[in-house]
Design a protein around this motif. Structure first.
Motif, PDB file in Angstrom:
ATOM      1  N   ALA A 137       0.833  -1.200   0.000  1.00  0.00           N
ATOM      2  CA  ALA A 137       0.000   0.000   0.000  1.00  0.00           C
ATOM      3  C   ALA A 137       0.870   1.254   0.000  1.00  0.00           C
ATOM      4  O   ALA A 137       0.590   2.232  -0.701  1.00  0.00           O
ATOM      5  CB  ALA A 137      -0.926  -0.005   1.217  1.00  0.00           C
ATOM      6  N   ARG A 138       1.962   1.222   0.780  1.00  0.00           N
ATOM      7  CA  ARG A 138       2.864   2.373   0.833  1.00  0.00           C
ATOM      8  C   ARG A 138       3.556   2.589  -0.515  1.00  0.00           C
ATOM      9  O   ARG A 138       3.743   3.729  -0.954  1.00  0.00           O
ATOM     10  CB  ARG A 138       3.913   2.176   1.927  1.00  0.00           C
ATOM     11  N   ALA A 139       3.934   1.501  -1.183  1.00  0.00           N
ATOM     12  CA  ALA A 139       4.577   1.620  -2.498  1.00  0.00           C
ATOM     13  C   ALA A 139       3.623   2.264  -3.500  1.00  0.00           C
ATOM     14  O   ALA A 139       4.010   3.155  -4.268  1.00  0.00           O
ATOM     15  CB  ALA A 139       5.015   0.245  -2.988  1.00  0.00           C
ATOM     16  N   LEU A 140       2.360   1.826  -3.491  1.00  0.00           N
ATOM     17  CA  LEU A 140       1.372   2.415  -4.399  1.00  0.00           C
ATOM     18  C   LEU A 140       1.139   3.880  -4.067  1.00  0.00           C
ATOM     19  O   LEU A 140       1.088   4.734  -4.964  1.00  0.00           O
ATOM     20  CB  LEU A 140       0.052   1.654  -4.306  1.00  0.00           C
ATOM     21  N   GLN A 141       1.004   4.178  -2.781  1.00  0.00           N
ATOM     22  CA  GLN A 141       0.726   5.558  -2.379  1.00  0.00           C
ATOM     23  C   GLN A 141       1.890   6.483  -2.722  1.00  0.00           C
ATOM     24  O   GLN A 141       1.688   7.607  -3.189  1.00  0.00           O
ATOM     25  CB  GLN A 141       0.448   5.612  -0.875  1.00  0.00           C
ATOM     26  N   THR A 142       3.115   6.010  -2.494  1.00  0.00           N
ATOM     27  CA  THR A 142       4.279   6.860  -2.731  1.00  0.00           C
ATOM     28  C   THR A 142       4.429   7.208  -4.203  1.00  0.00           C
ATOM     29  O   THR A 142       4.695   8.367  -4.560  1.00  0.00           O
ATOM     30  CB  THR A 142       5.554   6.166  -2.207  1.00  0.00           C
ATOM     31  N   THR A 143       4.255   6.226  -5.076  1.00  0.00           N
ATOM     32  CA  THR A 143       4.373   6.515  -6.512  1.00  0.00           C
ATOM     33  C   THR A 143       3.223   7.404  -6.980  1.00  0.00           C
ATOM     34  O   THR A 143       3.423   8.305  -7.801  1.00  0.00           O
ATOM     35  CB  THR A 143       4.406   5.215  -7.330  1.00  0.00           C
ATOM     36  N   PHE A 144       2.023   7.176  -6.441  1.00  0.00           N
ATOM     37  CA  PHE A 144       0.874   8.007  -6.801  1.00  0.00           C
ATOM     38  C   PHE A 144       1.096   9.454  -6.382  1.00  0.00           C
ATOM     39  O   PHE A 144       0.881  10.388  -7.161  1.00  0.00           O
ATOM     40  CB  PHE A 144      -0.398   7.454  -6.154  1.00  0.00           C
ATOM     41  N   LEU A 145       1.539   9.651  -5.135  1.00  0.00           N
ATOM     42  CA  LEU A 145       1.751  11.013  -4.637  1.00  0.00           C
ATOM     43  C   LEU A 145       2.893  11.706  -5.377  1.00  0.00           C
ATOM     44  O   LEU A 145       2.844  12.921  -5.601  1.00  0.00           O
ATOM     45  CB  LEU A 145       2.033  10.993  -3.133  1.00  0.00           C
ATOM     46  N   TYR A 146       3.907  10.943  -5.762  1.00  0.00           N
ATOM     47  CA  TYR A 146       4.984  11.523  -6.562  1.00  0.00           C
ATOM     48  C   TYR A 146       4.433  12.042  -7.889  1.00  0.00           C
ATOM     49  O   TYR A 146       4.712  13.182  -8.287  1.00  0.00           O
ATOM     50  CB  TYR A 146       6.080  10.488  -6.825  1.00  0.00           C
ATOM     51  N   THR A 147       3.648  11.213  -8.560  1.00  0.00           N
ATOM     52  CA  THR A 147       3.100  11.621  -9.861  1.00  0.00           C
ATOM     53  C   THR A 147       2.185  12.821  -9.709  1.00  0.00           C
ATOM     54  O   THR A 147       2.262  13.788 -10.476  1.00  0.00           O
ATOM     55  CB  THR A 147       2.334  10.453 -10.502  1.00  0.00           C
ATOM     56  N   LEU A 148       1.319  12.792  -8.697  1.00  0.00           N
ATOM     57  CA  LEU A 148       0.380  13.890  -8.477  1.00  0.00           C
ATOM     58  C   LEU A 148       1.128  15.188  -8.177  1.00  0.00           C
ATOM     59  O   LEU A 148       0.839  16.244  -8.762  1.00  0.00           O
ATOM     60  CB  LEU A 148      -0.542  13.526  -7.310  1.00  0.00           C
ATOM     61  N   GLY A 149       2.110  15.120  -7.287  1.00  0.00           N
ATOM     62  CA  GLY A 149       2.864  16.319  -6.938  1.00  0.00           C
ATOM     63  C   GLY A 149       3.712  16.829  -8.087  1.00  0.00           C
ATOM     64  O   GLY A 149       3.815  18.039  -8.309  1.00  0.00           O
ATOM     65  N   PHE A 150       4.301  15.901  -8.839  1.00  0.00           N
ATOM     66  CA  PHE A 150       5.133  16.300  -9.972  1.00  0.00           C
ATOM     67  C   PHE A 150       4.300  17.057 -10.994  1.00  0.00           C
ATOM     68  O   PHE A 150       4.692  18.130 -11.476  1.00  0.00           O
ATOM     69  CB  PHE A 150       5.777  15.072 -10.620  1.00  0.00           C
ATOM     70  N   VAL A 151       3.129  16.510 -11.331  1.00  0.00           N
ATOM     71  CA  VAL A 151       2.285  17.165 -12.342  1.00  0.00           C
ATOM     72  C   VAL A 151       1.756  18.498 -11.824  1.00  0.00           C
ATOM     73  O   VAL A 151       1.627  19.459 -12.592  1.00  0.00           O
ATOM     74  CB  VAL A 151       1.137  16.235 -12.781  1.00  0.00           C
ATOM     75  N   ALA A 152       1.452  18.587 -10.532  1.00  0.00           N
ATOM     76  CA  ALA A 152       0.998  19.868  -9.979  1.00  0.00           C
ATOM     77  C   ALA A 152       2.056  20.950 -10.183  1.00  0.00           C
ATOM     78  O   ALA A 152       1.747  22.085 -10.579  1.00  0.00           O
ATOM     79  CB  ALA A 152       0.674  19.711  -8.500  1.00  0.00           C
ATOM     80  N   GLU A 153       3.323  20.604  -9.929  1.00  0.00           N
ATOM     81  CA  GLU A 153       4.405  21.555 -10.148  1.00  0.00           C
ATOM     82  C   GLU A 153       4.614  21.820 -11.639  1.00  0.00           C
ATOM     83  O   GLU A 153       4.855  22.967 -12.054  1.00  0.00           O
ATOM     84  CB  GLU A 153       5.691  21.022  -9.525  1.00  0.00           C
ATOM     85  N   GLU A 154       4.523  20.765 -12.433  1.00  0.00           N
ATOM     86  CA  GLU A 154       4.688  20.906 -13.883  1.00  0.00           C
ATOM     87  C   GLU A 154       3.628  21.840 -14.455  1.00  0.00           C
ATOM     88  O   GLU A 154       3.928  22.722 -15.279  1.00  0.00           O
ATOM     89  CB  GLU A 154       4.590  19.524 -14.527  1.00  0.00           C
ATOM     90  N   ILE A 205      12.344   6.206  -7.110  1.00  0.00           N
ATOM     91  CA  ILE A 205      11.384   5.653  -6.156  1.00  0.00           C
ATOM     92  C   ILE A 205      11.305   4.134  -6.286  1.00  0.00           C
ATOM     93  O   ILE A 205      11.288   3.409  -5.275  1.00  0.00           O
ATOM     94  CB  ILE A 205      10.000   6.290  -6.364  1.00  0.00           C
ATOM     95  N   LEU A 206      11.281   3.625  -7.503  1.00  0.00           N
ATOM     96  CA  LEU A 206      11.216   2.175  -7.693  1.00  0.00           C
ATOM     97  C   LEU A 206      12.467   1.492  -7.141  1.00  0.00           C
ATOM     98  O   LEU A 206      12.387   0.409  -6.542  1.00  0.00           O
ATOM     99  CB  LEU A 206      11.040   1.840  -9.168  1.00  0.00           C
ATOM    100  N   ALA A 207      13.611   2.124  -7.322  1.00  0.00           N
ATOM    101  CA  ALA A 207      14.840   1.581  -6.761  1.00  0.00           C
ATOM    102  C   ALA A 207      14.771   1.558  -5.241  1.00  0.00           C
ATOM    103  O   ALA A 207      15.246   0.604  -4.581  1.00  0.00           O
ATOM    104  CB  ALA A 207      16.045   2.402  -7.223  1.00  0.00           C
ATOM    105  N   GLY A 208      14.151   2.571  -4.665  1.00  0.00           N
ATOM    106  CA  GLY A 208      13.983   2.626  -3.213  1.00  0.00           C
ATOM    107  C   GLY A 208      13.054   1.542  -2.710  1.00  0.00           C
ATOM    108  O   GLY A 208      13.307   0.940  -1.657  1.00  0.00           O
ATOM    109  N   ILE A 209      11.974   1.271  -3.443  1.00  0.00           N
ATOM    110  CA  ILE A 209      11.055   0.203  -3.062  1.00  0.00           C
ATOM    111  C   ILE A 209      11.773  -1.143  -3.058  1.00  0.00           C
ATOM    112  O   ILE A 209      11.638  -1.938  -2.128  1.00  0.00           O
ATOM    113  CB  ILE A 209       9.847   0.165  -4.020  1.00  0.00           C
ATOM    114  N   GLU A 210      12.561  -1.342  -4.102  1.00  0.00           N
ATOM    115  CA  GLU A 210      13.295  -2.615  -4.208  1.00  0.00           C
ATOM    116  C   GLU A 210      14.325  -2.747  -3.089  1.00  0.00           C
ATOM    117  O   GLU A 210      14.457  -3.799  -2.456  1.00  0.00           O
ATOM    118  CB  GLU A 210      13.985  -2.707  -5.562  1.00  0.00           C
ATOM    119  N   ALA A 211      15.052  -1.652  -2.805  1.00  0.00           N
ATOM    120  CA  ALA A 211      16.116  -1.712  -1.798  1.00  0.00           C
ATOM    121  C   ALA A 211      15.550  -1.836  -0.387  1.00  0.00           C
ATOM    122  O   ALA A 211      16.051  -2.604   0.428  1.00  0.00           O
ATOM    123  CB  ALA A 211      16.983  -0.467  -1.909  1.00  0.00           C
TER     124      ALA A 211
END
Length: 216
Positions: A137-154, A205-211
């Motif tokens: 759940a944390r992996a899904l949330q983290t990638t989702f929030l990254y995408t949402l925040g990135f696009v908001a700034e973009e 982020i994906l590398a962090g999830i794996e590590a």
């Protein structure tokens, strides 16, 4: 006398009209009164379906999700990494298709359960890779929030793709920050080539999830 019949006014029709109008006026200009004018009805008619603007935004975000996932089936041989990459890339493209799309999506709740099956499939894939349910759940949330925040700034820099707001010229920024050479140099990375920026951040982020979680 005209015999043309208008489609019945329901939540989905209002949300569809609101999303169309959003690209013209942006979120600040999107009011129930403006949507009512577009639908050729009186504003109070909309309050039968939405008690306030937040309720409308919830339905708009739900409609965006429906459009994003309509007819899309996850690849059966996806690994967890491929699934997170593909789903977040699609989310970013969807948000960028609407002016202020990330702002509409942020802080809203879905009004239906269309998302539940997708979430279940993603959680199943991640837990099969060795993650616990909370980790998945944390992996899904983290990638989702990254995408949402990135696009908001973009979209804060480019409200419409290719249309940059005044004050975000990279060369002018570098000139003004000449006394801070590292910060000046960073401008090209921070405010240019958003596709590359996004992909690199997602890969981190994906590398962090794996590590951290030891995802197989």
């Amino acid at each position: 006398m005209s015999t043309e019949r208008r489609a019945p006014l329901d939540r989905r029709r209002v949300a569809d009209t609101a999303l169309t109008l959003l690209n013209e006026v942006g979120l600040d200009g999107l009011t129930l009164r403006a949507i009512a004018r577009e639908l050729d009805v009186k504003a109070p008619a909309l309050y039968w379906h939405f008690k306030d603007k937040q309720a409308l935004l919830d339905e708009m975000a739900t409609e965006m999700f429906r459009r994003m996932t309509d007819g899309v089936e996850p690849a059966p041989d996806d690994g967890w990494r491929e699934r997170l990459l593909s789903s977040n890339r699609v989310l970013r493209r969807t948000l960028l298709a609407y002016r202020d799309g990330a702002k509409v999506f942020s802080g809203t709740r879905f009004t239906g359960l269309e998302h539940a099956e997708h979430q279940e499939n993603d959680l199943r894939l991640l837990t099969s890779a060795g993650l616990t349910v909370p980790q998945a759940a944390r992996a899904l949330q983290t990638t989702f929030l990254y995408t949402l925040g990135f696009v908001a700034e973009e979209q804060g820099v480019e409200p419409v793709p290719g249309e940059r707001r005044e004050g975000f010229d990279v060369e002018e920024r570098a000139r003004l920050m000449a006394d801070h050479p590292l910060a000046a140099q960073a401008g090209a990375t921070l405010f240019g080539d958003y596709d590359r920026q996004y992909e690199e951040g997602l890969a981190l982020i994906l590398a962090g999830i794996e590590a951290r979680y030891g995802a197989r």
